[in-house]
Design a protein around this motif. Structure first.
Motif: not given
Ligand SMILES: Cc1ncc(COP(=O)(O)O)c(C=O)c1O
Length: 359
Positions: A91-93, A117, A120, A161, A165, A192, A194-195, A222, A224-225, A233
């Motif tokens: 996951g990017s987190v 997010f 953070y 971000c 988010n 970041d 992610a979206y 990521t 994930s989305k 992950r």
């Molecule tokens: C802004 C942002 N960055 C990163 C992530 C992490 O995503 P993941 O770890 O699933 O790649 C999220 C997930 O909700 C997010 O909203």
């Protein structure tokens, strides 16, 4: 004081609030329930992606390819960046955690907009560094003038971000370029995204374009989305080799499973089809935002797969009202509620509560 016979922990852990995942929906008298609390993709896996993952699962007795060679090569071809500029993680987190571990500790500062997010503050605090949170503007955007003013000699990292988010708006290209021009070149700016795939605003910054000219920019994205692989992950970072190399040093060995690697590679192969689903979610987003505004809600521009309702003290009450309809959403008490764009039936249930709330 900790008694002599008790285990001792790092002081920075004292105030770490545990990450709160989105709640599952509550069961309600046999009616269907929906989860709009974690910004997940509502579509089930495409058959080809599921088949690739299932096949990979047959090798579960083996460690995965630690170098993620095939996935890195696929990403390299997809974005036109060398493999040396790419890292993948759980996951990017996870990549963000590794990056912060590689860059900051006690005495250092990390600047980012707030609210943003929720991972953070936790990620920063675990390193012992200090979060410097810069309030968003009234229209829920990054305030780059204030972020610039927040940078000190102790600042080592800035997190940006885009789209943000949980509020939804993007950072525009000209805004971030102007900011980068004034940020010291030894401060790393993490973009970041992610979206990213949900963005339709044309003036948006593109981190991948930016990183090519700016050695102090690191992009996080990521699977994930938009790609619907949240459960597996897989995220990736794009940056200059020194930054990516530092991330790799901090990564856990064999973190990204073989199943996850296979699913990510298969997803890139059917990206067109996956992005058609994203298009459909973007259409649904416009419907939801339009309905909310027609009902009198002041909704920030969303370039993501969620919408943000500023509710202040009513936040928890509103979330409970939606939950009573079998739909879980994400309350940030005292601030607002984030609602993922999901199945249209789920969105309709949420809209029903939102309309009634305004009457
Ligand atoms: C802004 C942002 N960055 C990163 C992530 C992490 O995503 P993941 O770890 O699933 O790649 C999220 C997930 O909700 C997010 O909203």
């Amino acid at each position: 004081m900790t008694p002599d016979n008790e285990v001792r922990f790092r002081a920075c852990l004292d105030d770490v609030a545990a990450y709160k995942p989105g709640r599952p929906p509550a069961r309600t008298d046999g009616r269907p329930t929906y989860k709009l609390s974690s910004n997940e993709n509502p579509y089930p896996p495409l058959p080809g992606v599921l088949a690739a993952a299932t096949e990979a699962a047959a090798q579960m007795n083996r460690y995965p390819d630690m170098g993620c060679v095939e996935l890195l090569e696929a990403l390299s071809a997809r974005f036109g960046v060398p493999v040396s500029d790419l890292a993948v993680g759980t996951g990017s987190v996870a990549l963000l955690y590794h990056l912060l571990q590689a860059t900051v500790s006690e005495g250092d500062e990390v600047v980012y907009a707030w609210r943003s997010f929720e991972a953070y503050p936790i990620a920063v605090q675990l390193t012992g560094a200090t979060s410097v949170q810069v309030p968003l503007t009234a229209d829920a955007r990054h305030d780059f003038k204030a972020m610039e003013a927040a940078i000190t000699e102790r600042t080592k990292v800035v997190l940006v971000c885009t789209p943000n988010n949980p509020t939804g708006p993007v950072v525009r290209r000209n805004e971030l370029l102007a900011f980068l021009d004034v940020v010291p070149s030894n401060v790393l700016v993490v973009v970041d995204e992610a979206y990213r795939e949900f963005v339709r605003e044309t003036e948006v910054v593109d981190g991948v374009e930016l990183y090519r000219e700016r050695p102090n920019v690191l992009v996080l994205r990521t699977f994930s989305k938009a790609y619907g692989l949240a459960g597996f992950r897989v995220g990736y970072a794009i940056g200059h080799p020194e930054v990516v190399g530092a991330i790799r040093k901090c990564a856990l060995p064999f973190g990204v499973s073989y199943v996850a690697q296979a699913a990510a590679i298969a997803s890139l192969a059917v990206e067109e089809e996956l992005l058609e689903r994203v298009d459909a979610l973007v259409v649904e987003r416009a419907r939801v935002v339009g309905a909310l505004r027609a009902a009198g809600w002041d909704v920030p521009e969303s370039e993501t797969n969620f919408v943000w309702l500023e509710l202040g003290d009513d936040t928890v009450k509103f979330a409970e009202a939606v939950q009573a309809e079998g739909v879980s959403v994400r309350p940030f008490p005292g601030d607002g509620v984030r609602v993922t764009i999901g199945e249209s039936e789920a969105n309709d249930l949420f809209l029903g509560v939102a309309r009634a709330w305004r009457q």
